[in-house]
Structure formats: C-alpha cells, structure tokens
Design a protein around this motif. Structure first.
Motif, PDB file in Angstrom:
ATOM      1  N   ALA A  52      36.081   4.716  32.250  1.00  0.00           N
ATOM      2  CA  ALA A  52      35.837   3.393  32.826  1.00  0.00           C
ATOM      3  C   ALA A  52      34.742   2.726  32.010  1.00  0.00           C
ATOM      4  O   ALA A  52      33.617   3.221  31.943  1.00  0.00           O
ATOM      5  CB  ALA A  52      35.426   3.513  34.282  1.00  0.00           C
ATOM      6  N   LEU A  53      35.085   1.623  31.350  1.00  0.00           N
ATOM      7  CA  LEU A  53      34.153   0.958  30.441  1.00  0.00           C
ATOM      8  C   LEU A  53      33.923  -0.485  30.846  1.00  0.00           C
ATOM      9  O   LEU A  53      34.807  -1.145  31.403  1.00  0.00           O
ATOM     10  CB  LEU A  53      34.690   0.996  29.001  1.00  0.00           C
ATOM     11  CG  LEU A  53      34.958   2.374  28.391  1.00  0.00           C
ATOM     12  CD1 LEU A  53      35.605   2.222  27.022  1.00  0.00           C
ATOM     13  CD2 LEU A  53      33.668   3.173  28.286  1.00  0.00           C
ATOM     14  N   ARG A  54      32.724  -0.961  30.548  1.00  0.00           N
ATOM     15  CA  ARG A  54      32.381  -2.367  30.709  1.00  0.00           C
ATOM     16  C   ARG A  54      31.842  -2.839  29.360  1.00  0.00           C
ATOM     17  O   ARG A  54      30.957  -2.201  28.782  1.00  0.00           O
ATOM     18  CB  ARG A  54      31.323  -2.553  31.793  1.00  0.00           C
ATOM     19  CG  ARG A  54      30.958  -4.007  32.059  1.00  0.00           C
ATOM     20  CD  ARG A  54      29.805  -4.090  33.066  1.00  0.00           C
ATOM     21  NE  ARG A  54      30.208  -3.574  34.367  1.00  0.00           N
ATOM     22  CZ  ARG A  54      30.753  -4.324  35.318  1.00  0.00           C
ATOM     23  NH1 ARG A  54      30.974  -5.609  35.112  1.00  0.00           N
ATOM     24  NH2 ARG A  54      31.080  -3.794  36.472  1.00  0.00           N
ATOM     25  N   GLU A  55      32.393  -3.936  28.825  1.00  0.00           N
ATOM     26  CA  GLU A  55      31.944  -4.438  27.534  1.00  0.00           C
ATOM     27  C   GLU A  55      31.767  -5.948  27.553  1.00  0.00           C
ATOM     28  O   GLU A  55      32.436  -6.652  28.305  1.00  0.00           O
ATOM     29  CB  GLU A  55      32.921  -4.041  26.423  1.00  0.00           C
ATOM     30  CG  GLU A  55      34.333  -4.528  26.616  1.00  0.00           C
ATOM     31  CD  GLU A  55      35.267  -4.035  25.511  1.00  0.00           C
ATOM     32  OE1 GLU A  55      34.879  -3.128  24.762  1.00  0.00           O
ATOM     33  OE2 GLU A  55      36.381  -4.581  25.402  1.00  0.00           O
ATOM     34  N   SER A  73      28.432  -5.373  23.189  1.00  0.00           N
ATOM     35  CA  SER A  73      27.885  -4.143  23.754  1.00  0.00           C
ATOM     36  C   SER A  73      28.923  -3.518  24.662  1.00  0.00           C
ATOM     37  O   SER A  73      29.860  -4.190  25.117  1.00  0.00           O
ATOM     38  CB  SER A  73      26.597  -4.428  24.538  1.00  0.00           C
ATOM     39  OG  SER A  73      26.860  -5.277  25.650  1.00  0.00           O
ATOM     40  N   SER A  74      28.762  -2.225  24.922  1.00  0.00           N
ATOM     41  CA  SER A  74      29.689  -1.534  25.828  1.00  0.00           C
ATOM     42  C   SER A  74      28.970  -0.361  26.481  1.00  0.00           C
ATOM     43  O   SER A  74      27.965   0.139  25.966  1.00  0.00           O
ATOM     44  CB  SER A  74      30.925  -1.040  25.075  1.00  0.00           C
ATOM     45  OG  SER A  74      30.572  -0.041  24.136  1.00  0.00           O
ATOM     46  N   GLY A  75      29.485   0.056  27.610  1.00  0.00           N
ATOM     47  CA  GLY A  75      28.924   1.198  28.321  1.00  0.00           C
ATOM     48  C   GLY A  75      29.846   1.606  29.446  1.00  0.00           C
ATOM     49  O   GLY A  75      30.850   0.940  29.727  1.00  0.00           O
ATOM     50  N   SER A  76      29.532   2.726  30.075  1.00  0.00           N
ATOM     51  CA  SER A  76      30.376   3.209  31.169  1.00  0.00           C
ATOM     52  C   SER A  76      30.255   2.285  32.370  1.00  0.00           C
ATOM     53  O   SER A  76      29.222   1.666  32.599  1.00  0.00           O
ATOM     54  CB  SER A  76      29.977   4.631  31.559  1.00  0.00           C
ATOM     55  OG  SER A  76      28.638   4.671  31.995  1.00  0.00           O
ATOM     56  N   ASP A  77      31.361   2.208  33.118  1.00  0.00           N
ATOM     57  CA  ASP A  77      31.423   1.332  34.286  1.00  0.00           C
ATOM     58  C   ASP A  77      31.424   2.187  35.542  1.00  0.00           C
ATOM     59  O   ASP A  77      32.453   2.764  35.915  1.00  0.00           O
ATOM     60  CB  ASP A  77      32.678   0.460  34.212  1.00  0.00           C
ATOM     61  CG  ASP A  77      32.783  -0.511  35.375  1.00  0.00           C
ATOM     62  OD1 ASP A  77      31.815  -0.600  36.148  1.00  0.00           O
ATOM     63  OD2 ASP A  77      33.830  -1.174  35.502  1.00  0.00           O
TER      64      ASP A  77
END
Length: 320
Positions: free
Chosen positions: A96-99, A108-112
């Motif tokens: 699950a990613l949020r970018e 930028s991106s990171g785990s959601d």
C-alpha cells in the motif's frame, strides 16, 4: 532565471534519473539527455529552456538548476497525491503506497497505513487471479482432493473452474491477511470441500477414494498423480488373505506397489490373484531368506494378513 523558465515551460521541468546526470525525466513524460560533462549534470532538478530533437531522449541545449522546493511552490496546485494498493507476486504480499506526483514525475512516496482491509483483500484476490492458484499455500490434503476430483471427472476444482469462481470461495480465507502465505491451509481445504458440497464429496470418495484399507488394518494413501495411474505402496504381507484385486469406484484396478518388510520394492501389479498364483512362489522363497522372522505362506490368498513377525504373532495369539 530558473523560475522564469519553469513558468514558461512547466512540462520541461526535469529530474535526474542516473548518477552521471545523462538521462532525465520530465513532468510532461518526455525523456531528455544531457552531456555528463556539463556543470548541470550534478543537479537534481532542471528547468529546461531549449532542447534538440522531438523524440524521447531529446538533447538539452540550455537549462537552469531549480530546487524541488521552488517547483512545489510554483506548481503546488498541480501536485497530486495518489494512493495505490497492489499485489507484489515476488513477495506474495500487498504493498500500500502513497505518492505525490507532478505530472509524470514522482516527488515522494511512502507506505500508506490508511489502506483498508477491503482494499488489501481485493488486491490479494486480483493477485491470485492474475498470477495463478499456485501462489496459495495449498496443503497436501487439498492438493490430493483436487487430484482425486479431477480423476473422478468433477471439474469444480480444476484451475479454470476455481479461477472462474474465485470471488465465491477465496475472500473468506483472505480476511485479515496482507500476504498469501498467511492464509490458513485448512481454510483453503474447507473452501474446496464447500465447493464440492456433500454430494460432490460422496462422488469423489466413491470414484476416487483417498486411501486403501488393508486386511492387516493398515491404511495407505492412493497417489492419483502417479505415472502408472492411481497407485498405492503397501507391504505385501498386509494383503495376505485378499483373494480379489482392489478396484476403484469406476472399475479401474488399483496399481499395487508391493514392498518388503523393509519397504523395498518387490513387484508392481494390477492383478493380485495372478501374482499370488504366479510369481509369488519365487518371491516368497527369496523373502524367506532375507526376512526369516516374517511369515511367507505358500497360499497368501488364504493366509492371515499381518505386519508383525512370526514370534510377535505367536505372542499376540497366546492366551492371557
């Protein structure tokens, strides 16, 4: 200067893609190239003013270095936050990613952590649908049931049928899971049994029984995937007293892989009475020499089945 160029050509804002500074990706999706010896090659972001060539990889002729903070300040209204919940077949788990993106560029991106259980379950389901049932942690029991159902001519548990009905049987096993190897194998077995139903299971048991029970009281799994056909490995002494050949529900003779007391192969047969009346005499003679403590009767079809030695049988038969 960089701000002016960025405002004039917002789709040409570019981000470096490699360590040398030769390749660049732009907001508009085009790829640019820059001479690695250029003083701009060490920059992270460029506002590109002029390029040469129309295809992907057009050469940068002039540009100015620009900071990402400036890019975000100038085009904050164009920056989008995107969420994705997708299955990774390499790990068997959901990512699950949020970018944050500006056009084709990822800022930028990171785990959601806000991904819902329903989203995760849906991603796992689609992962199996796309990459196949082999990703699931099937138990030996479940695999054997599928093989037996296939032998019995029941299509319900075939790959094609299971994939077609995936939405009906798999979600319950996926509840609360983030990866496929966390699925309980017994839940998958139960799902297969539910799909077959009571009548279907009875049909499979009748046409393709799971095990062979011997006169000696032992029980042996039948291998329906064996090259020779449905096969069972069993000590020959467990079949003493059996005058007819074991048959499957469709009338097919079971392939008997007969072994010695030590589990070594003796003979394979589809005709046990023929074996008793034929080559058994030679086999028994050899076995008496190798395993003198075990019984080797001349008429095995009418002898008592046993997995014990002669002395153990005698002690068992003695009054107490």
């Amino acid at each position: 200067m960089a701000t002016c160029v960025a405002l004039a050509f917002p789709d040409r804002i570019a981000r470096r893609r490699d360590a040398s500074g030769e390749t660049w990706a732009s907001v508009g999706g085009r790829g640019f190239r820059l001479d690695p010896s250029s003083s701009l090659a060490r920059a992270q972001w460029l506002a590109v003013a002029e390029t040469q060539g129309m295809a992907a990889g057009a050469r940068i002729l002039s540009a100015a270095e620009i900071g990402v903070e400036t890019v975000e300040a100038l085009f904050g209204e164009r920056i989008e936050t995107r969420r994705s919940v997708r299955f990774d077949p390499a790990t068997g788990r959901v990512e699950a990613l949020r970018e944050r993106r500006l056009g084709a560029l990822r800022l930028s991106s990171g785990s959601d952590s806000a991904a819902s259980p329903a989203e995760i379950e849906a991603a796992l389901l689609e992962g199996v649908r796309e990459h196949g049932l082999a990703l699931l942690p099937w138990s030996e029991t479940a695999q054997a049931l599928r093989t037996r159902a296939n032998y019995a001519g029941i299509e319900t548990l075939s790959d094609a049928a299971l994939l077609a009905s995936l939405d009906d049987w798999l979600p319950a096993a996926l509840a609360g899971k983030r990866r496929l190897d966390a699925v309980a194998p017994e839940a998958l077995t139960q799902a297969l049994q539910n799909l077959l139903g009571w009548e279907g299971q009875k049909t499979v048991d009748r046409l393709a029984p799971a095990r062979l029970d011997t006169p000696a009281g032992s029980s042996h799994a039948i291998d329906y995937a064996a090259e020779a056909g449905p096969t069972v490995e069993v000590r020959v002494q467990a079949l003493f007293g059996l005058a007819t050949h074991p048959m499957l529900g469709d009338g097919t003779p079971l392939v008997l892989s007969l072994t010695s007391p030590a589990g070594r192969p003796i003979q394979t047969t589809r005709d046990l009475p023929g074996f008793w009346s034929g080559s058994w005499a030679a086999v028994a003679k050899e076995m008496r020499g190798r395993y003198p403590r075990h019984p080797w009767p001349d008429d095995p079809a009418n002898a008592s089945a046993t997995l014990r030695t002669k002395n153990a049988d005698a002690r068992n038969a003695a009054p107490r």
